[in-house]
Write an enzyme that holds these catalytic residues in place. Structure first.
Site, short mmCIF file in Angstrom:
data_model
loop_
_atom_site.label_atom_id
_atom_site.label_comp_id
_atom_site.label_asym_id
_atom_site.label_seq_id
_atom_site.Cartn_x
_atom_site.Cartn_y
_atom_site.Cartn_z
N ARG A 237 37.99 41.24 38.45
CA ARG A 237 37.78 40.96 39.89
C ARG A 237 37.49 42.22 40.61
O ARG A 237 38.50 43.22 40.59
CB ARG A 237 38.82 40.17 40.54
CG ARG A 237 38.63 38.52 40.05
CD ARG A 237 37.26 38.08 40.66
NE ARG A 237 37.11 36.54 40.40
CZ ARG A 237 36.58 36.21 39.30
NH1 ARG A 237 35.80 37.06 38.78
NH2 ARG A 237 36.15 34.91 39.03
N GLU A 266 31.20 42.74 46.89
CA GLU A 266 29.95 42.56 46.08
C GLU A 266 29.13 41.37 46.82
O GLU A 266 27.86 41.32 46.47
CB GLU A 266 30.30 42.18 44.77
CG GLU A 266 30.79 40.84 44.59
CD GLU A 266 31.25 40.76 42.87
OE1 GLU A 266 30.73 39.75 42.60
OE2 GLU A 266 31.98 41.68 42.24
N HIS A 298 27.89 42.05 38.09
CA HIS A 298 28.85 40.85 37.95
C HIS A 298 28.04 40.13 36.63
O HIS A 298 28.03 38.99 36.73
CB HIS A 298 29.03 40.08 39.02
CG HIS A 298 30.26 39.33 38.83
ND1 HIS A 298 31.02 38.99 39.90
CD2 HIS A 298 30.71 38.75 37.78
CE1 HIS A 298 32.01 38.32 39.59
NE2 HIS A 298 31.88 38.17 38.28
#
Length: 334
Positions: A237, A266, A298
């Site tokens: 994370r 993000e 991601h």
């Protein structure tokens, strides 16, 4: 199962493809939206019993209040993490489910890929040779053999990662608040405290969840305890790392390199095409400017197997809710 209406936020074309493919046998009326779930789009949930959301949607008190007012009975997160959901504000007005696991292999394998790419500058070599430049100046890396890799968080993903890393002949040490010594013995790694991990690791991989205890676990204080030139890899994370502190440590050459598949702010950028826009996030822009930082969007989870598992589990979660069954993937609200 009874017919049930579900609205899906933050949907990409591949999401539609998988949900339409595997959703044929479910009596679910699905509405797909490209827009993220937030205070501006939550009105669209009116008339839907189920809201399906993703990792970068904004699910705060105002959104939750409006969902409850609109008659939503189930929030189905199609991801493992739920730190973007303000659980304390739901007050049992609707249920929350998630996808606790999909493909730990996907994330573990991608982590190794980032380590190799960053160390051996594979991504830069690809760009250079496409332009006809076959010089290897600046591409020197190091052998992984006999290097020490520190793993923070020794769950399922980390255990697969450790198996792969052991194949390179690395020494693996790990920190976890709940160490499983049996697994450590079986896989051939050692549990240590955080200070020891910081001090001895050549590479540090973050594979822990985001909690109050792990938020900004990588900060200037912890980085000062690390070896000069250490590589940091984050496929967990974004808020595990204090990005401002990371920038300063990169400038000081305390941190040798960083591979980031996640970023603490993000939401506005990752999963989106921003190629014709200015990156207004100065911290992200600064990180992108470093030659020794590798950033991806991601995508560590993004394999066919993982997306299929996410799709099937999400559909099963909705089906169980519609049939009044126990929700095995329910997220506790207190």
């Amino acid at each position: 199962m009874r017919n049930i209406k579900a609205i899906f936020y933050d949907v990409k074309e591949y999401d539609k493809e998988f949900f339409r493919k595997y959703g044929k046998d479910y009596n679910i009326e699905m509405k797909f939206l490209k827009e993220k779930l937030n205070e501006e789009t939550v009105d669209l949930s009116k008339g839907y019993e189920v809201v399906c959301a993703f990792t970068n949607d904004t699910i705060n008190k105002n959104v939750i209040d409006m969902m409850a007012e609109n008659g939503v009975k189930l929030l189905a997160m199609r991801c493992a993490g739920f730190n973007n959901v303000s659980l304390k504000d739901i007050n049992d007005r609707f249920k929350v489910v998630r996808v606790p696991a999909y493909s730990p292999y996907a994330i573990a394998e991608y982590t190794v890929g980032m380590i190799l790419a960053l160390n051996r500058k594979i991504h830069k070599a690809y760009v250079r040779t496409r332009e006809g430049n076959f010089s290897i100046n600046g591409f020197m890396g190091f052998d992984l053999y006999k290097k020490t890799v520190g793993i923070i968080g020794a769950g399922k993903i980390a255990q697969i990662l450790i198996k792969i890393l052991k194949g390179f002949g690395t020494r693996v040490i790990a920190y976890d608040p709940y160490p499983n010594e049996k697994v450590a013995k079986e896989l051939g790694f050692e549990f240590v405290d955080l200070d020891t991990l910081y001090k001895e690791s050549d590479i540090i991989s973050l594979n822990c969840p985001l909690t109050k205890e792990t938020k900004y676990i990588i900060n200037r204080e912890s980085m000062n305890k690390m070896k000069d030139g250490v590589m940091i890899v984050n496929t967990g994370r974004g808020m595990l790392i204090d990005s401002i502190d990371l920038i300063e440590a990169l400038k000081d050459k305390k941190i040798g390199s960083a591979a980031l598949d996640v970023y603490e702010e993000e939401e506005e950028y990752f999963f989106e095409d921003m190629s014709n826009k200015v990156i207004e996030d100065d911290i992200l822009g600064r990180l992108l400017s470093f030659h020794n930082v590798l950033i991806t969007s991601h995508q560590a989870y993004f394999t066919e197997e993982a997306v299929e598992a996410i799709t099937r589990t999400t559909l099963d979660n909705i089906k169980d809710f519609a049939e009044g069954k126990d929700l095995i993937n329910e997220v506790p609200q207190n």
